[in-house]
Enzyme design. Structure first.
Site, mmCIF file in Angstrom:
data_model
loop_
_atom_site.group_PDB
_atom_site.id
_atom_site.type_symbol
_atom_site.label_atom_id
_atom_site.label_comp_id
_atom_site.label_asym_id
_atom_site.label_seq_id
_atom_site.Cartn_x
_atom_site.Cartn_y
_atom_site.Cartn_z
ATOM 1 C CG ASP A 68 -1.723 1.232 1.316
ATOM 2 O OD1 ASP A 68 -1.644 2.214 0.567
ATOM 3 O OD2 ASP A 68 -2.737 1.277 2.211
ATOM 4 C CB SER A 82 -3.094 13.757 -14.319
ATOM 5 O OG SER A 82 -4.154 14.150 -15.009
ATOM 6 C CE1 TYR A 136 -5.502 11.614 -10.210
ATOM 7 C CE2 TYR A 136 -6.270 13.390 -11.762
ATOM 8 C CZ TYR A 136 -5.542 12.070 -11.478
ATOM 9 O OH TYR A 136 -5.044 11.384 -12.331
ATOM 10 C CB SER A 138 -2.388 14.491 -5.448
ATOM 11 O OG SER A 138 -2.668 13.975 -6.636
ATOM 12 C CE LYS A 139 -2.008 12.069 -10.723
ATOM 13 N NZ LYS A 139 -1.169 10.892 -10.710
HETATM 14 P P1 NDP Z 1 -6.178 2.543 -12.571
HETATM 15 O O1 NDP Z 1 -7.380 2.523 -11.467
HETATM 16 O O2 NDP Z 1 -6.589 1.186 -13.668
HETATM 17 O O3 NDP Z 1 -4.957 1.866 -11.721
HETATM 18 C C1 NDP Z 1 -4.534 2.470 -10.572
HETATM 19 C C2 NDP Z 1 -3.548 1.496 -10.075
HETATM 20 O O4 NDP Z 1 -2.977 2.141 -8.692
HETATM 21 C C3 NDP Z 1 -4.020 0.104 -9.720
HETATM 22 O O5 NDP Z 1 -3.087 -0.822 -9.958
HETATM 23 C C4 NDP Z 1 -4.332 0.198 -8.139
HETATM 24 O O6 NDP Z 1 -3.942 -1.108 -7.510
HETATM 25 C C5 NDP Z 1 -3.021 1.253 -7.901
HETATM 26 N N1 NDP Z 1 -3.326 1.866 -6.601
HETATM 27 C C6 NDP Z 1 -4.232 2.677 -6.045
HETATM 28 N N2 NDP Z 1 -4.019 2.864 -4.746
HETATM 29 C C7 NDP Z 1 -2.861 2.385 -4.209
HETATM 30 C C8 NDP Z 1 -2.079 2.115 -3.163
HETATM 31 N N3 NDP Z 1 -2.589 2.714 -2.049
HETATM 32 N N4 NDP Z 1 -1.146 1.369 -3.020
HETATM 33 C C9 NDP Z 1 -0.729 0.643 -4.099
HETATM 34 N N5 NDP Z 1 -1.184 0.690 -5.238
HETATM 35 C C10 NDP Z 1 -2.375 1.630 -5.296
HETATM 36 O O7 NDP Z 1 -5.868 3.705 -12.961
HETATM 37 P P2 NDP Z 1 -5.039 4.180 -14.172
HETATM 38 O O8 NDP Z 1 -4.195 3.059 -14.736
HETATM 39 O O9 NDP Z 1 -5.615 5.205 -15.121
HETATM 40 O O10 NDP Z 1 -4.058 5.130 -13.244
HETATM 41 C C11 NDP Z 1 -2.366 4.950 -13.221
HETATM 42 C C12 NDP Z 1 -2.159 6.409 -13.163
HETATM 43 O O11 NDP Z 1 -2.460 7.263 -14.482
HETATM 44 C C13 NDP Z 1 -2.518 7.186 -11.896
HETATM 45 O O12 NDP Z 1 -1.528 8.079 -11.180
HETATM 46 C C14 NDP Z 1 -3.594 8.307 -12.681
HETATM 47 O O13 NDP Z 1 -3.668 9.385 -11.782
HETATM 48 C C15 NDP Z 1 -2.746 8.339 -13.862
HETATM 49 N N6 NDP Z 1 -3.627 8.913 -15.052
HETATM 50 C C16 NDP Z 1 -4.672 8.310 -15.615
HETATM 51 C C17 NDP Z 1 -5.496 8.835 -16.441
HETATM 52 C C18 NDP Z 1 -6.649 8.214 -17.085
HETATM 53 O O14 NDP Z 1 -7.371 8.773 -17.724
HETATM 54 N N7 NDP Z 1 -6.868 6.775 -16.988
HETATM 55 C C19 NDP Z 1 -5.290 10.150 -17.097
HETATM 56 C C20 NDP Z 1 -4.076 10.749 -16.562
HETATM 57 C C21 NDP Z 1 -3.424 10.281 -15.538
HETATM 58 P P3 NDP Z 1 -4.878 -1.483 -6.374
HETATM 59 O O15 NDP Z 1 -6.252 -1.067 -6.341
HETATM 60 O O16 NDP Z 1 -4.835 -3.263 -6.378
HETATM 61 O O17 NDP Z 1 -3.991 -1.241 -5.141
#
Ligand code: NDP
Length: 281
Positions: free
Chosen positions: A70, A148, A161, A164-165
């Site tokens: 986490d 982002s 959000y 944070s970014k």
């Molecule tokens: P997803 O929700 O598909 O993936 C997010 C990932 O982060 C999951 O693997 C989740 O795993 C993990 N995660 C979340 N919280 C925790 C935690 N506390 N500890 C460990 N792992 C964590 O989203 P995306 O793939 O879209 O997101 C990836 C990145 O891309 C993010 O930083 C997002 O802000 C950024 N982004 C995404 C965009 C989009 O449109 N999709 C646009 C711009 C930026 P689990 O829940 O198993 O812990």
């Protein structure tokens, strides 16, 4: 923590990816494997990580180290990086990818939920970078954040959000200057809308997950395309990658015409409002 199988393919390079259980993180893990990197991946959902690890291990000739972590916990990040070093002895690339989003007006959001977003997106990035930095300095490697467009342009319903970014940008831009002479590569990546679970998992008022996506995910960039661009950026040591023409326009309009951009963003995002947040007409 689990090691899938050491195939010892002779490739020296090690990439560490946070949040690899879905979306962009899973695609990055596969893309690094395709490019012969051994990988270390983490997330909370260990079942998903294990099956991704097995899939990669069966398809590509690389080693996969899997950790249930986490990243909002300093201790968990330290364990993940330490175990990665015990396993591989080095780190060439750290991709701070894990993140959660938000769909709630600040007035409706509990501070605990705001904090959870900052702890995951910002502190998770700071912790992993801190623990990996000595090894990245040794390898003259790359520290990458999947940020982002919301790190350049504000968005309603995403105060936590966006904070944070923006904070990640301040942190990494400063780290880059500190390391102007050390050989460390620092890259900030801003994907546009990308099909993933980010909207489904977004925190809404009351702390629950949004549960669905208010946008058409089929019309978005694919995580695989994002991953390809990230790998190319690492190869040529790019400073920033801003993806999609809409993303580039948003970044520049925010800088040049901020008041006009406030209105454009407001009315564009108004289309997205639903029971989770409402903007006035
Ligand atoms: P997803 O929700 O598909 O993936 C997010 C990932 O982060 C999951 O693997 C989740 O795993 C993990 N995660 C979340 N919280 C925790 C935690 N506390 N500890 C460990 N792992 C964590 O989203 P995306 O793939 O879209 O997101 C990836 C990145 O891309 C993010 O930083 C997002 O802000 C950024 N982004 C995404 C965009 C989009 O449109 N999709 C646009 C711009 C930026 P689990 O829940 O198993 O812990």
């Amino acid at each position: 923590m689990a090691k899938i199988e050491d195939k010892n393919n002779g490739s020296n390079k090690v990439a560490v990816i946070t949040g690899a259980s879905s979306g962009i993180g899973s695609a990055l893990a596969i893309e690094f494997a395709k490019n012969n990197y051994n990988i270390a991946i983490c997330a909370r959902r260990i079942g998903r990580l294990m099956s991704l690890g097995r899939e990669i291990n069966e398809t590509y000739n690389v080693d996969v180290f899997v950790s249930q972590s986490d990243i909002s916990s300093k201790q968990s990040c330290e364990n993940f990086i330490n175990k990665t070093i015990e396993h591989y002895g080095k780190i060439d690339v750290l991709v701070n990818n894990a993140g959660i989003s938000q769909r709630a007006l600040f007035n409706d959001l509990d501070l605990e939920d705001f904090q959870k977003i900052i702890d995951t997106n910002y502190w998770g990035t700071v912790y992993c970078t801190k623990f990996a930095l000595p090894y990245l300095l040794k390898s003259k490697g790359s520290v990458v954040a999947i940020s982002s467009i919301s790190g350049f342009s504000p968005l309603p319903g995403r105060t936590g959000y966006c904070s944070s970014k923006y904070a990640i940008h301040g942190f990494l831009e400063s780290l880059r200057i500190e390391n102007l002479k050390t050989g460390l590569h620092v890259m900030i990546v801003a994907p546009g809308f990308t099909a993933s679970e980010i909207r489904e998992k977004a925190v809404v008022a009351g702390g629950k997950e949004q549960g669905t996506s208010p946008r058409d995910e089929a019309k978005m960039m694919t995580p695989e395309r994002v991953a390809e661009k990230v790998l190319r950026g690492i190869r040529i040591r790019k400073r920033t990658i801003i993806m999609t023409p809409m993303g580039i326009a948003a970044v520049w309009l925010t800088r040049l015409l901020p008041e006009l951009m406030d209105r454009i963003i407001y009315y564009h995002l108004k289309k997205e409002d639903n029971e989770n947040y409402k903007l006035l007409k």
